[in-house]
Write an enzyme that holds these catalytic residues in place. Structure first.
Site, PDB file in Angstrom:
ATOM      1  N   LYS A 263     -19.956  40.466  11.765  1.00 38.12           N
ATOM      2  CA  LYS A 263     -19.669  40.847  13.147  1.00 38.12           C
ATOM      3  C   LYS A 263     -18.382  40.166  13.641  1.00 38.12           C
ATOM      4  CE  LYS A 263     -23.366  43.369  13.966  1.00 38.12           C
ATOM      5  NZ  LYS A 263     -24.087  43.643  12.707  1.00 38.12           N
TER       6      LYS A 263
HETATM    7  C1  LIG Z   1     -25.675  44.120  13.199  1.00 35.81           C
HETATM    8  C2  LIG Z   1     -26.395  45.035  14.103  1.00 35.81           C
HETATM    9  C3  LIG Z   1     -27.748  44.814  14.441  1.00 35.81           C
HETATM   10  C4  LIG Z   1     -28.601  43.745  13.815  1.00 35.81           C
HETATM   11  O1  LIG Z   1     -28.170  42.480  14.048  1.00 35.81           O
HETATM   12  P1  LIG Z   1     -28.898  41.243  13.295  1.00 35.81           P
HETATM   13  O2  LIG Z   1     -28.277  40.061  13.968  1.00 35.81           O
HETATM   14  O3  LIG Z   1     -28.543  41.338  11.849  1.00 35.81           O
HETATM   15  O4  LIG Z   1     -30.334  41.347  13.561  1.00 35.81           O
HETATM   16  C5  LIG Z   1     -28.332  45.671  15.340  1.00 35.81           C
HETATM   17  N1  LIG Z   1     -27.657  46.709  15.870  1.00 35.81           N
HETATM   18  C6  LIG Z   1     -26.370  46.957  15.553  1.00 35.81           C
HETATM   19  C7  LIG Z   1     -25.679  48.109  16.185  1.00 35.81           C
HETATM   20  C8  LIG Z   1     -25.703  46.134  14.655  1.00 35.81           C
HETATM   21  O5  LIG Z   1     -24.432  46.399  14.333  1.00 35.81           O
END
Ligand SMILES: *Cc1c(COP(=O)(O)O)cnc(C)c1O
Length: 374
Positions: free
Chosen positions: A183
């Site tokens: 991210k």
């Molecule tokens: C990465 C992501 C998630 C999940 O996040 P985690 O921290 O891995 O639980 C949920 N929704 C979207 C749109 C994402 O890009």
């Protein structure tokens, strides 16, 4: 190894120093760094409260639990999203009701479809701001207000993205963020829930740590010696090691996004004259986190798309697909939904490399190979 990966961490010695400092402080679980991270995060976003968590999945779950979602409820959501957005609805025993996206250019949930999907059982809407571009929040918030529904924003792609002067995640009842490794802001694993509601904030804080009324850090500080358990909670806590990474990453975020904006601009210039592709969100001008950059092949099939991806892979360019439609996965397949735009995008989208350190030479190389592949 790919010559050009899909993503690259924006990490340097600052993250290393921050972690070492936390390790040497000898408080490594949830403590002062988590509190500082929550404070700085909510200030950056412009929300009243923030709860640091172990993931965005935990954040979505706690948001829905705090909003009172229960078995038998229907929750409207997109299918063009990461599966966690939808799984969180199921954790509370509720039924996900999938809605299509607006078009091939705008990959966010369609308010007209939301309106049509509402029944007596509908309790709320979960939206996802694809690639960091806002859903039609004016329309969605007005539907929610008229029908007395809550809105949860999965803002994982849109950290610091703006919509009419508000940051994404601050418009609905709760905003959910992920700090997973790939991210914009990464701590390995981690998440945050933000809200302006003190009630939702208090509930999420209790659910985060076993339903307990006080934390070990407060007890260690002599703030309190006892605790009660008042809810069936979870262990969804963040630790101070990750929070210290998060603080460094938060400090770098704005500049990182400016560089990503430039990467997007370079892609748009070089791909403008390529026949046979659509570049979603080209008319958007508001500040965006640019979490991913995607193109969509015109008059294509998943077979052709996969051939283009293989060609790029041979040239050392890593690509991905955001996303396989959630309603087509085995565990969701029994529900019958007809989502033509989502299904087309799922079959024909290609996610290209996006990170701040991409150079104009990298972008030239990627775009030339896309042209050849097509
Ligand atoms: C990465 C992501 C998630 C999940 O996040 P985690 O921290 O891995 O639980 C949920 N929704 C979207 C749109 C994402 O890009």
């Amino acid at each position: 190894m790919y010559k050009i990966p899909l993503f690259d961490l924006n990490y340097d010695e600052q993250e290393e120093k921050a972690v070492i400092e936390t390790l040497r402080s000898r408080w490594i679980s949830m403590g002062p760094k988590v509190i500082e991270f929550e404070d700085k995060f909510k200030t950056a976003l412009g929300s009243l409260y923030a709860v640091a968590l172990s993931s965005c999945t935990a954040s979505l779950h706690l948001a829905l639990k705090a909003l009172g979602v229960k078995e038998g409820d229907e929750i409207i959501c997109p299918s063009l999203t990461f599966v966690a957005t939808v799984n969180a609805i199921r954790y509370q025993g509720a039924k996900p009701v999938f809605c299509d996206i607006k078009s091939y250019e705008d990959l966010t949930i369609d308010p007209l479809q939301i309106e049509r999907a509402i029944t007596k059982k509908t309790k709320g809407i979960v939206v996802m701001h694809y690639a960091g571009f806002a859903c039609d929040m004016t329309e969605i918030m007005s539907i929610a207000k008229n029908r007395n529904l809550f809105v949860v924003e999965d803002a994982c792609h849109g950290i610091l993205s703006e919509y009419k002067r508000n940051k994404l995640g601050t418009i609905g009842d709760v905003g959910c963020f992920s700090f997973f490794a790939n991210k914009n802001l990464s701590t390995g694993e981690g998440g945050m829930a933000i809200t302006n509601s003190v009630e939702l904030y208090e509930k999420m804080k209790v659910y985060r740590s076993h339903g307990m009324t006080s934390l070990s850090y407060d007890r260690a500080k002599g703030h309190t010696t006892e605790y009660d358990v008042i809810e069936l909670g979870y262990n969804y806590r963040m630790d101070d090691i990750r929070a210290s990474l998060g603080l460094v990453q938060l400090g770098k975020l704005y500049n990182d996004i400016l560089k990503r904006q430039n990467v997007r601009k370079m892609y748009l210039e070089r791909l403008a004259d390529v026949d046979g592709i659509i570049i979603p969100f080209t008319n958007r001008t508001e500040f965006s986190a640019n979490y991913i950059f995607v193109i969509v092949l015109k008059n294509s099939t998943s077979y052709k798309r996969d051939k283009v991806r293989s060609y790029l892979a041979e040239k050392g360019i890593q690509t991905s697909v955001h996303y396989p439609a959630v309603h087509k996965f085995s565990i969701y397949r029994n529900s019958s939904f007809n989502l033509p735009f989502t299904e087309y995008i799922s079959d024909n989208v290609i996610t290209l490399p996006m990170y701040s350190r991409l150079t104009s030479e990298n972008i030239d190389y990627i775009c030339e190979n896309i042209k050849e592949a097509i």
